[in-house]
Design a protein around this motif. Structure first.
Motif, PDB file in Angstrom:
ATOM      1  N   SER A  17     -53.736  -6.476 -22.296  1.00 27.12           N
ATOM      2  CA  SER A  17     -54.872  -6.686 -23.114  1.00 27.12           C
ATOM      3  C   SER A  17     -55.923  -5.874 -22.789  1.00 27.12           C
ATOM      4  CB  SER A  17     -55.708  -8.052 -23.170  1.00 27.12           C
ATOM      5  OG  SER A  17     -54.877  -9.182 -23.478  1.00 27.12           O
ATOM      6  N   ARG A  18     -55.859  -5.106 -21.503  1.00 30.17           N
ATOM      7  CA  ARG A  18     -56.766  -4.221 -20.965  1.00 30.17           C
ATOM      8  C   ARG A  18     -56.610  -3.135 -21.658  1.00 30.17           C
ATOM      9  NH1 ARG A  18     -56.383  -4.173 -14.814  1.00 30.17           N
ATOM     10  NH2 ARG A  18     -57.696  -2.479 -14.636  1.00 30.17           N
ATOM     11  N   LEU A  19     -55.262  -2.746 -22.327  1.00 32.33           N
ATOM     12  CA  LEU A  19     -54.971  -1.506 -22.842  1.00 32.33           C
ATOM     13  C   LEU A  19     -55.686  -1.457 -24.239  1.00 32.33           C
ATOM     14  CD1 LEU A  19     -51.456  -1.055 -22.009  1.00 32.33           C
ATOM     15  CD2 LEU A  19     -53.471  -0.060 -20.975  1.00 32.33           C
ATOM     16  N   MET A  20     -56.284  -2.652 -24.851  1.00 30.73           N
ATOM     17  CA  MET A  20     -57.072  -2.618 -26.144  1.00 30.73           C
ATOM     18  C   MET A  20     -58.507  -2.692 -25.699  1.00 30.73           C
ATOM     19  SD  MET A  20     -55.072  -4.965 -28.809  1.00 30.73           S
ATOM     20  CE  MET A  20     -56.502  -4.853 -29.866  1.00 30.73           C
ATOM     21  N   LEU A  21     -58.947  -1.865 -24.913  1.00 33.78           N
ATOM     22  CA  LEU A  21     -60.413  -1.979 -24.596  1.00 33.78           C
ATOM     23  C   LEU A  21     -61.261  -1.700 -25.614  1.00 33.78           C
ATOM     24  CD1 LEU A  21     -60.361  -0.592 -20.991  1.00 33.78           C
ATOM     25  CD2 LEU A  21     -60.692  -3.020 -21.694  1.00 33.78           C
ATOM     26  N   ASP A  22     -60.982  -1.046 -26.598  1.00 36.32           N
ATOM     27  CA  ASP A  22     -61.774  -0.417 -27.496  1.00 36.32           C
ATOM     28  C   ASP A  22     -61.940  -1.359 -28.790  1.00 36.32           C
ATOM     29  OD1 ASP A  22     -60.941   2.866 -26.994  1.00 36.32           O
ATOM     30  OD2 ASP A  22     -62.811   1.842 -26.538  1.00 36.32           O
ATOM     31  N   THR A  23     -61.164  -2.540 -28.671  1.00 33.96           N
ATOM     32  CA  THR A  23     -61.058  -3.338 -29.822  1.00 33.96           C
ATOM     33  C   THR A  23     -62.517  -4.242 -29.833  1.00 33.96           C
ATOM     34  OG1 THR A  23     -58.695  -4.021 -29.700  1.00 33.96           O
ATOM     35  CG2 THR A  23     -60.220  -5.470 -30.773  1.00 33.96           C
ATOM     36  N   ASP A  24     -63.347  -4.058 -31.189  1.00 33.06           N
ATOM     37  CA  ASP A  24     -64.710  -4.754 -31.088  1.00 33.06           C
ATOM     38  C   ASP A  24     -64.781  -5.521 -32.132  1.00 33.06           C
ATOM     39  OD1 ASP A  24     -67.281  -5.068 -31.238  1.00 33.06           O
ATOM     40  OD2 ASP A  24     -67.892  -3.067 -31.299  1.00 33.06           O
ATOM     41  N   PRO A  25     -64.456  -6.925 -32.176  1.00 34.01           N
ATOM     42  CA  PRO A  25     -64.291  -7.832 -33.076  1.00 34.01           C
ATOM     43  C   PRO A  25     -65.503  -8.137 -34.148  1.00 34.01           C
ATOM     44  CG  PRO A  25     -63.169  -8.871 -31.346  1.00 34.01           C
ATOM     45  CD  PRO A  25     -64.002  -7.566 -30.924  1.00 34.01           C
ATOM     46  N   SER A 184     -68.423   4.193 -30.851  1.00 34.51           N
ATOM     47  CA  SER A 184     -68.148   2.879 -30.407  1.00 34.51           C
ATOM     48  C   SER A 184     -69.245   2.410 -29.149  1.00 34.51           C
ATOM     49  CB  SER A 184     -66.737   3.063 -29.712  1.00 34.51           C
ATOM     50  OG  SER A 184     -66.825   3.809 -28.467  1.00 34.51           O
ATOM     51  N   LYS A 185     -69.190   0.957 -29.148  1.00 35.18           N
ATOM     52  CA  LYS A 185     -70.345   0.441 -28.599  1.00 35.18           C
ATOM     53  C   LYS A 185     -69.729  -0.017 -26.983  1.00 35.18           C
ATOM     54  CE  LYS A 185     -72.087  -2.435 -30.888  1.00 35.18           C
ATOM     55  NZ  LYS A 185     -73.047  -3.632 -31.266  1.00 35.18           N
ATOM     56  N   PRO A 186     -70.561  -0.486 -25.988  1.00 38.13           N
ATOM     57  CA  PRO A 186     -69.870  -0.978 -24.669  1.00 38.13           C
ATOM     58  C   PRO A 186     -69.524  -2.517 -25.242  1.00 38.13           C
ATOM     59  CG  PRO A 186     -71.938  -0.115 -24.278  1.00 38.13           C
ATOM     60  CD  PRO A 186     -71.646   0.234 -25.623  1.00 38.13           C
ATOM     61  N   PHE A 187     -68.396  -3.028 -24.555  1.00 39.69           N
ATOM     62  CA  PHE A 187     -68.023  -4.440 -24.845  1.00 39.69           C
ATOM     63  C   PHE A 187     -67.888  -4.741 -23.578  1.00 39.69           C
ATOM     64  CE2 PHE A 187     -64.279  -1.809 -24.917  1.00 39.69           C
ATOM     65  CZ  PHE A 187     -63.466  -2.736 -24.273  1.00 39.69           C
ATOM     66  N   VAL A 287     -66.840   4.087 -21.963  1.00 36.93           N
ATOM     67  CA  VAL A 287     -67.060   3.106 -20.959  1.00 36.93           C
ATOM     68  C   VAL A 287     -66.236   1.737 -21.408  1.00 36.93           C
ATOM     69  CG1 VAL A 287     -68.607   1.656 -19.770  1.00 36.93           C
ATOM     70  CG2 VAL A 287     -69.321   4.139 -20.107  1.00 36.93           C
ATOM     71  N   GLY A 288     -65.670   1.130 -20.390  1.00 32.15           N
ATOM     72  CA  GLY A 288     -64.929  -0.194 -20.497  1.00 32.15           C
ATOM     73  C   GLY A 288     -65.408  -1.142 -19.507  1.00 32.15           C
ATOM     74  N   SER A 289     -65.245  -2.438 -19.873  1.00 30.48           N
ATOM     75  CA  SER A 289     -65.755  -3.453 -18.892  1.00 30.48           C
ATOM     76  C   SER A 289     -64.996  -4.921 -19.234  1.00 30.48           C
ATOM     77  CB  SER A 289     -67.150  -3.904 -19.024  1.00 30.48           C
ATOM     78  OG  SER A 289     -67.584  -4.094 -20.196  1.00 30.48           O
ATOM     79  N   GLN A 290     -64.722  -5.518 -18.042  1.00 31.79           N
ATOM     80  CA  GLN A 290     -64.066  -6.883 -18.310  1.00 31.79           C
ATOM     81  C   GLN A 290     -64.715  -8.000 -17.303  1.00 31.79           C
ATOM     82  OE1 GLN A 290     -60.072  -5.944 -17.188  1.00 31.79           O
ATOM     83  NE2 GLN A 290     -60.197  -6.537 -15.237  1.00 31.79           N
ATOM     84  N   PHE A 291     -64.557  -9.090 -17.727  1.00 32.44           N
ATOM     85  CA  PHE A 291     -65.275 -10.215 -16.885  1.00 32.44           C
ATOM     86  C   PHE A 291     -64.199 -11.220 -16.593  1.00 32.44           C
ATOM     87  CE2 PHE A 291     -67.081 -14.799 -16.613  1.00 32.44           C
ATOM     88  CZ  PHE A 291     -67.720 -14.418 -15.527  1.00 32.44           C
ATOM     89  N   HIS A 292     -64.030 -11.253 -15.151  1.00 33.73           N
ATOM     90  CA  HIS A 292     -62.735 -12.185 -15.032  1.00 33.73           C
ATOM     91  C   HIS A 292     -63.331 -13.583 -14.713  1.00 33.73           C
ATOM     92  CE1 HIS A 292     -59.086 -13.760 -13.357  1.00 33.73           C
ATOM     93  NE2 HIS A 292     -58.442 -12.854 -13.659  1.00 33.73           N
ATOM     94  N   ARG A 293     -63.012 -14.608 -15.560  1.00 30.74           N
ATOM     95  CA  ARG A 293     -63.457 -16.044 -15.414  1.00 30.74           C
ATOM     96  C   ARG A 293     -63.128 -16.780 -14.236  1.00 30.74           C
ATOM     97  NH1 ARG A 293     -61.628 -16.415 -20.890  1.00 30.74           N
ATOM     98  NH2 ARG A 293     -59.991 -17.867 -20.202  1.00 30.74           N
ATOM     99  N   LYS A 294     -62.021 -16.038 -13.244  1.00 27.31           N
ATOM    100  CA  LYS A 294     -61.709 -16.905 -12.225  1.00 27.31           C
ATOM    101  C   LYS A 294     -62.211 -16.420 -11.059  1.00 27.31           C
ATOM    102  CE  LYS A 294     -57.472 -17.857  -9.452  1.00 27.31           C
ATOM    103  NZ  LYS A 294     -56.168 -17.787  -9.280  1.00 27.31           N
ATOM    104  N   ASN A 295     -62.540 -15.238 -10.731  1.00 31.87           N
ATOM    105  CA  ASN A 295     -63.322 -14.643  -9.557  1.00 31.87           C
ATOM    106  C   ASN A 295     -64.929 -14.289 -10.013  1.00 31.87           C
ATOM    107  OD1 ASN A 295     -63.139 -12.204 -10.848  1.00 31.87           O
ATOM    108  ND2 ASN A 295     -61.401 -11.485  -9.761  1.00 31.87           N
TER     109      ASN A 295
END
Length: 308
Positions: A17-25, A184-187, A287-295
């Motif tokens: 999923s991280r490889l699709m960082l540019d997907t912007d629904p 593209s925009k940050p997500f 720029v790419g970003s991700q939020f991990h709901r566990k930590n």
């Protein structure tokens, strides 16, 4: 066909999923997402899809779904990788160096060859990447898996992992034009405890420098964060920010704006607020970003502008 994710479900799904960082629904990024309903005008371009091949799947309710894989020269071309490099990337600690630019359009109702109702999705990629899918079985399986996850997260459907590439049909139904943003925009990508959800877009970005009346918004407290440059010595290639957000449950409550030398993070209900300047200028579009709901950690990866 067996899923690429079976060997290590939780970790591998996160990596893919991280490889699709540019997907912007919702924002209409040229890298994919909810693009079919975006308006025309300045800042947008129209993708006119040309048929490539068609993939048949079924939902968990046994309804037929067809994915029309199409091409357009207006979709960015991904980095050229060999299968060996793709395997190495998937096994690495940070596979975000490879992204698949794609545009996932709105579902449209169609009829299959037997006259039964079905649903079709048009997914547009660059023609060069289509050629790679034609000759590389690993790339094809990888691409279909990532596309399936993108459709599932975007439209809240569950698709079976088994699929069939149709031999005599390049598409089902009438292909739909899609209007996409030219920038593209940050997500923020929302990573769960199990299967990760599709990347979640930030709301419409505001100017980084904005005059706000003091009575308009009460800002939340500043969260704990760290900034790390990679490599540690000399001019870095990346700046990685890790922001601790223990009171945040999902990425949909976050608004992230990344400027050339500034990061502004806001949260719904003013839970947190962060406004920091960066030690180097970054490439905003990458720029790419991700939020991990566990930590409860938001990770922002920011490519640094090279020395002139």
């Amino acid at each position: 066909m067996t899923s690429l994710l079976e060997p290590s479900a939780d970790e591998a799904q996160s990596l893919l999923s991280r490889l699709m960082l540019d997907t912007d629904p919702a924002a209409g990024s040229p890298m994919g997402g909810d693009l079919g309903s975006q308006p025309e005008g300045p800042g947008y371009t129209t993708l006119v899809p040309k048929p490539g091949f068609c993939v048949k799947m079924k939902t968990e309710k046994n309804d037929k779904v067809f994915i029309n894989v199409c091409v357009s020269d207006n979709v960015p071309e991904p980095k050229d990788l060999t299968e060996a490099e793709l395997i190495q990337l998937l096994e690495s600690d940070d596979p975000t160096g490879f992204r698949i630019p794609m545009s996932i359009g709105e579902p449209h109702a169609e009829m299959d060859k037997g006259g039964a109702g079905c649903t079709a999705y048009d997914v547009i990629i660059h023609p060069t990447f289509l050629k790679k899918l034609d000759i590389g079985k690993l790339f094809l399986a990888f691409f279909i898996q990532v596309t399936r996850e993108g459709i599932e997260g975007k439209y809240d459907v569950q698709l079976n992992q088994e699929y069939v590439v149709l031999k005599n049909r390049k598409s089902i139904g009438q292909l739909q034009e899609q209007n996409v943003r030219t920038k593209s925009k940050p997500f923020i990508m929302d990573m769960g405890d199990g299967a990760p959800q599709t990347p979640t877009p930030t709301p419409q970005a505001k100017p980084l420098v904005q005059e706000i009346p003091t009575t308009e918004v009460k800002k939340g407290p500043e969260p704990k964060f760290t900034l790390v440059q990679e490599p540690a010595e000399g001019h870095p290639e990346f700046i990685v920010a890790e922001i601790q957000l223990p009171k945040v449950k999902t990425a949909s409550t976050l608004t992230l704006d990344v400027g050339e030398d500034r990061v502004v993070l806001d949260t719904r209900s003013n839970v947190y607020y962060l406004d920091i300047y960066l030690p180097y200028n970054v490439i905003q579009e990458e720029v790419g970003s991700q939020f991990h709901r566990k930590n409860k950690i938001l990770t922002i990866t920011m490519p640094v502008q090279p020395l002139s």
